[in-house]
Design a protein around this motif. Sequence first.
Motif, PDB file in Angstrom:
ATOM      1  N   MET A   1     121.775  20.432 -30.372  1.00  0.00           N
ATOM      2  CA  MET A   1     121.316  18.864 -29.849  1.00  0.00           C
ATOM      3  C   MET A   1     122.897  18.567 -30.048  1.00  0.00           C
ATOM      4  N   ARG A   2     122.810  17.778 -28.878  1.00  0.00           N
ATOM      5  CA  ARG A   2     124.085  16.687 -28.374  1.00  0.00           C
ATOM      6  C   ARG A   2     124.331  15.714 -29.449  1.00  0.00           C
ATOM      7  N   VAL A   3     125.208  15.100 -29.956  1.00  0.00           N
ATOM      8  CA  VAL A   3     125.060  13.358 -29.908  1.00  0.00           C
ATOM      9  C   VAL A   3     125.804  12.793 -28.994  1.00  0.00           C
ATOM     10  N   ILE A   4     125.148  12.043 -28.904  1.00  0.00           N
ATOM     11  CA  ILE A   4     125.407  10.730 -27.565  1.00  0.00           C
ATOM     12  C   ILE A   4     125.527   9.181 -27.892  1.00  0.00           C
ATOM     13  N   ASP A   5     126.850   8.992 -28.146  1.00  0.00           N
ATOM     14  CA  ASP A   5     126.835   7.052 -28.537  1.00  0.00           C
ATOM     15  C   ASP A   5     126.450   6.365 -27.192  1.00  0.00           C
ATOM     16  N   ILE A   6     126.026   6.182 -27.385  1.00  0.00           N
ATOM     17  CA  ILE A   6     125.435   5.232 -25.851  1.00  0.00           C
ATOM     18  C   ILE A   6     126.196   3.669 -25.908  1.00  0.00           C
ATOM     19  N   HIS A   7     126.451   3.385 -27.091  1.00  0.00           N
ATOM     20  CA  HIS A   7     127.094   1.439 -26.667  1.00  0.00           C
ATOM     21  C   HIS A   7     128.716   2.198 -27.368  1.00  0.00           C
ATOM     22  N   ASN A   8     129.192   1.848 -26.086  1.00  0.00           N
ATOM     23  CA  ASN A   8     130.808   1.735 -26.376  1.00  0.00           C
ATOM     24  C   ASN A   8     131.499   1.302 -25.203  1.00  0.00           C
ATOM     25  N   HIS A   9     132.505   1.060 -25.586  1.00  0.00           N
ATOM     26  CA  HIS A   9     133.653  -0.530 -24.697  1.00  0.00           C
ATOM     27  C   HIS A   9     134.473   0.545 -23.541  1.00  0.00           C
ATOM     28  N   PHE A  10     135.357   0.341 -23.111  1.00  0.00           N
ATOM     29  CA  PHE A  10     136.369   0.214 -22.589  1.00  0.00           C
ATOM     30  C   PHE A  10     137.745  -0.600 -21.345  1.00  0.00           C
ATOM     31  N   PHE A  11     138.328  -0.386 -21.506  1.00  0.00           N
ATOM     32  CA  PHE A  11     139.113  -1.493 -20.659  1.00  0.00           C
ATOM     33  C   PHE A  11     140.121  -0.931 -19.618  1.00  0.00           C
ATOM     34  N   PRO A  12     140.338  -0.737 -18.397  1.00  0.00           N
ATOM     35  CA  PRO A  12     141.328   0.543 -17.690  1.00  0.00           C
ATOM     36  C   PRO A  12     142.636  -0.310 -18.408  1.00  0.00           C
ATOM     37  N   ARG A  13     143.375   0.667 -17.808  1.00  0.00           N
ATOM     38  CA  ARG A  13     144.799   0.263 -18.572  1.00  0.00           C
ATOM     39  C   ARG A  13     145.850  -1.154 -17.906  1.00  0.00           C
ATOM     40  N   GLN A  14     145.108  -0.886 -16.157  1.00  0.00           N
ATOM     41  CA  GLN A  14     145.673  -2.323 -15.799  1.00  0.00           C
ATOM     42  C   GLN A  14     144.191  -2.386 -14.124  1.00  0.00           C
ATOM     43  N   TRP A  15     144.183  -4.081 -13.914  1.00  0.00           N
ATOM     44  CA  TRP A  15     144.078  -4.099 -12.823  1.00  0.00           C
ATOM     45  C   TRP A  15     143.797  -5.372 -12.514  1.00  0.00           C
ATOM     46  N   PRO A  16     144.090  -5.738 -11.068  1.00  0.00           N
ATOM     47  CA  PRO A  16     144.678  -6.714 -10.000  1.00  0.00           C
ATOM     48  C   PRO A  16     144.675  -7.960 -10.954  1.00  0.00           C
ATOM     49  N   ASP A  17     145.259  -9.027 -10.767  1.00  0.00           N
ATOM     50  CA  ASP A  17     145.459 -10.426 -11.420  1.00  0.00           C
ATOM     51  C   ASP A  17     144.270 -10.705 -10.436  1.00  0.00           C
ATOM     52  N   LEU A  18     143.157 -11.388 -11.228  1.00  0.00           N
ATOM     53  CA  LEU A  18     141.991 -11.578 -10.505  1.00  0.00           C
ATOM     54  C   LEU A  18     142.002 -13.237 -10.665  1.00  0.00           C
ATOM     55  N   ALA A  19     142.832 -14.309 -11.239  1.00  0.00           N
ATOM     56  CA  ALA A  19     143.184 -15.535 -11.167  1.00  0.00           C
ATOM     57  C   ALA A  19     143.452 -15.581  -9.638  1.00  0.00           C
ATOM     58  N   ALA A  20     144.604 -14.953  -9.440  1.00  0.00           N
ATOM     59  CA  ALA A  20     145.167 -15.058  -8.521  1.00  0.00           C
ATOM     60  C   ALA A  20     144.337 -14.477  -6.660  1.00  0.00           C
ATOM     61  N   ARG A  21     143.787 -13.176  -7.063  1.00  0.00           N
ATOM     62  CA  ARG A  21     142.650 -13.335  -6.308  1.00  0.00           C
ATOM     63  C   ARG A  21     141.843 -13.985  -5.838  1.00  0.00           C
ATOM     64  N   TYR A  22     141.391 -14.485  -7.397  1.00  0.00           N
ATOM     65  CA  TYR A  22     139.904 -15.635  -6.940  1.00  0.00           C
ATOM     66  C   TYR A  22     140.266 -17.068  -6.033  1.00  0.00           C
ATOM     67  N   GLY A  23     141.535 -17.364  -6.943  1.00  0.00           N
ATOM     68  CA  GLY A  23     142.007 -18.849  -6.658  1.00  0.00           C
ATOM     69  C   GLY A  23     141.645 -19.455  -8.099  1.00  0.00           C
ATOM     70  N   THR A  24     140.807 -18.762  -9.665  1.00  0.00           N
ATOM     71  CA  THR A  24     140.299 -19.354 -10.343  1.00  0.00           C
ATOM     72  C   THR A  24     140.866 -19.137 -11.342  1.00  0.00           C
ATOM     73  N   PRO A  25     140.620 -20.465 -12.504  1.00  0.00           N
ATOM     74  CA  PRO A  25     141.565 -20.106 -13.633  1.00  0.00           C
ATOM     75  C   PRO A  25     141.196 -19.211 -14.759  1.00  0.00           C
ATOM     76  N   ASN A  26     142.051 -18.917 -15.768  1.00  0.00           N
ATOM     77  CA  ASN A  26     140.989 -18.233 -16.926  1.00  0.00           C
ATOM     78  C   ASN A  26     139.772 -16.830 -16.717  1.00  0.00           C
ATOM     79  N   TRP A  27     140.724 -15.966 -15.745  1.00  0.00           N
ATOM     80  CA  TRP A  27     139.885 -14.850 -15.927  1.00  0.00           C
ATOM     81  C   TRP A  27     140.705 -14.204 -16.926  1.00  0.00           C
ATOM     82  N   PRO A  28     139.713 -12.981 -17.437  1.00  0.00           N
ATOM     83  CA  PRO A  28     140.305 -11.732 -18.520  1.00  0.00           C
ATOM     84  C   PRO A  28     141.755 -11.011 -17.388  1.00  0.00           C
ATOM     85  N   TRP A  29     142.333 -10.986 -18.240  1.00  0.00           N
ATOM     86  CA  TRP A  29     143.860  -9.948 -18.299  1.00  0.00           C
ATOM     87  C   TRP A  29     144.496  -9.334 -19.307  1.00  0.00           C
ATOM     88  N   ILE A  30     145.612  -7.927 -18.567  1.00  0.00           N
ATOM     89  CA  ILE A  30     145.535  -7.095 -20.508  1.00  0.00           C
ATOM     90  C   ILE A  30     146.964  -7.170 -20.834  1.00  0.00           C
TER      91      ILE A  30
END
Length: 617
Positions: A1-30
């Motif tokens: 029997m496999r033990v499977i966790d269906i609800h857990n989360h991730f974040f990449p170690r880095q991602w593009p500057d979304l505020a600069a990418r879309y020209g609007t403020p208050n986007w998530p960043w790390i």
Amino acid sequence: MRVIDIHNHFFPRQWPDLAARYGTPNWPWIKHTAAGKAEIMVGDRFFRLIYSACWDPELRSREMDRDGVDLQVISATPVLFAYDRPAEHALDCARLFNDAALELCARGNGRLRSLCQVPLQDVDAACKEVSRCVGAGHLGVEIGNHVGDKNLDDPGIVTFLHHCADEGAAVLVHPWDMFGARRMPNYMMPWTVGMPAETQLGIVAMILGGAFDKLPKSLRICFAHGGGSFAFLLGRLENAWQHHPLAHGVCEQAPSSYLNRLYVDSAVFDQRALQFLVGTMGAERVMLGSDYPFPLGEHGIGNLIRSSQLDARAKARLLGENATEFLGLERDQPAAGKNHQNMPIVVNSEQLTYSSYLKVPELLELQHPQSSPPHHDELLFIIVHQTYELWFKELLHDLDAVVKNLRDAGANPNSRDEVYEAARLLRRCTEITRVLVEQFTILETMLPTHFLAFRGKLEPASGFQSEQFRELEFLCGLKDEKMLAYHRPTPEGHALLERRLREPSLRDVFFDALQAMGRLKCEENATERQRFEARARAILSLYRDEHNNRDWIDVCERLTEFDELVVSWRLRHIQLVERTIGVRMGTGGSAGSSYLKLTLDKKFFPELWEARTLLTQ
């Protein structure tokens, strides 16, 4: 029997500057703050502390090993949904994180799978993205429980869910953007109050709004956080539906009729809540979900299910089998990259085997060390004590049968069959108890330093006797109502002990049988001391007429031997405690060996011992 966790989360170690990418403020960043530590920011506002398990598959894999988890299905944190943004920005954001999730899974050695996110404010774009993602390897999609003021019965969202069913994509509904924010600015109340309410709202909207009536039964949809408050308020919903026309909505059936159309996860963090949730939804509709690796998730993934009072079959369903069906995975397929060489093989057939009859796979999944990394000797400590509990269960089983036979013997004093059976079962009980005494020898192979290496992790789990041992005491006649207080944290055990406290004990039934035979004579208003002396004299009369009472004397000898061995068990327990931790207090707050020494004078059947004194007079 496999033990499977269906609800857990991730974040990449880095991602593009979304505020600069879309020209609007208050986007998530790390914002990385230290090695393996980071903060998620939303514009200039702090949102959440995270650590490297969010982006490091090797660390995540080690922590899965620690918790006995084979497969995790990762999904985005809802702060990334962007449902209130322009659809083209939300779609581009979704693609960035969907591809990042697949990249993380690719480094997870086969132990990570993913759910995608979509721009749910644009149904066409959402349908196209979920199709792209399922084709790329995602198992399904995670969505929020609303889009602005639109609940899950909105025609556009229903169209999207129909598309998910057609694509075979599992759907995980996660609460987000909780209502009542102005009234819940403090104390994490949006998470502790708002999330359960949002989730219930999502389910109720789908039911009363007729969404389930419009959607195919092939749709696999799960609501996170145990379905929020839905299961616990279903009775209120059902009562309103039955008695008020306005509460009918447009659904075709009563609300409880739709329980087989949805799943929930197990993230309720309380044994009573889990038991109630499974009782309401059914064991086939609840799946392991941890909310890992966030602080409000389950610490020790799956421990709530493993330590519950659910039977082994239900636990197997919750820990992995239901998720296998929900996610459309092949049954009994081991997680790639994990060493399953020594794991038991489950035969996927109706034929009874040694392993399936004894539930060997489930049994071998029940040892979960708390030390990290696991200390070598903690496994021994767990197995020995689990073995004690199995033997205690058998002792309770046999002693209950002894009580029944002695009660029947009292009802029919001329019959000897019940007396013989009681003596036979008591012989087994003495041999089991002899084994229990010898088990201390195994524990004594553990060095004190090795026990102390993980003792601090045990907390209240060490220092008090188990519910079953206390039940044995109550069953045999050693009853102390004050002991119930120590078992309140385990409601089921506490209720069982309360019942044992009220029921006639083995000691009571034994002397009731002697009274029925005419051996025991005692005035109804006799004092406790007079009653004790009368019982001892009744035993004496049996021994002085050995020729006619051999069967009853055999019962007396077995009871005395059992009593003697229990005292031996107590003594060995004291010796082990002092040998291991000296005179320290137990981690649960007990007085340690000094308390245990007070129990040495406790006997289940003191009249049997008093009769020995009378024999010498």
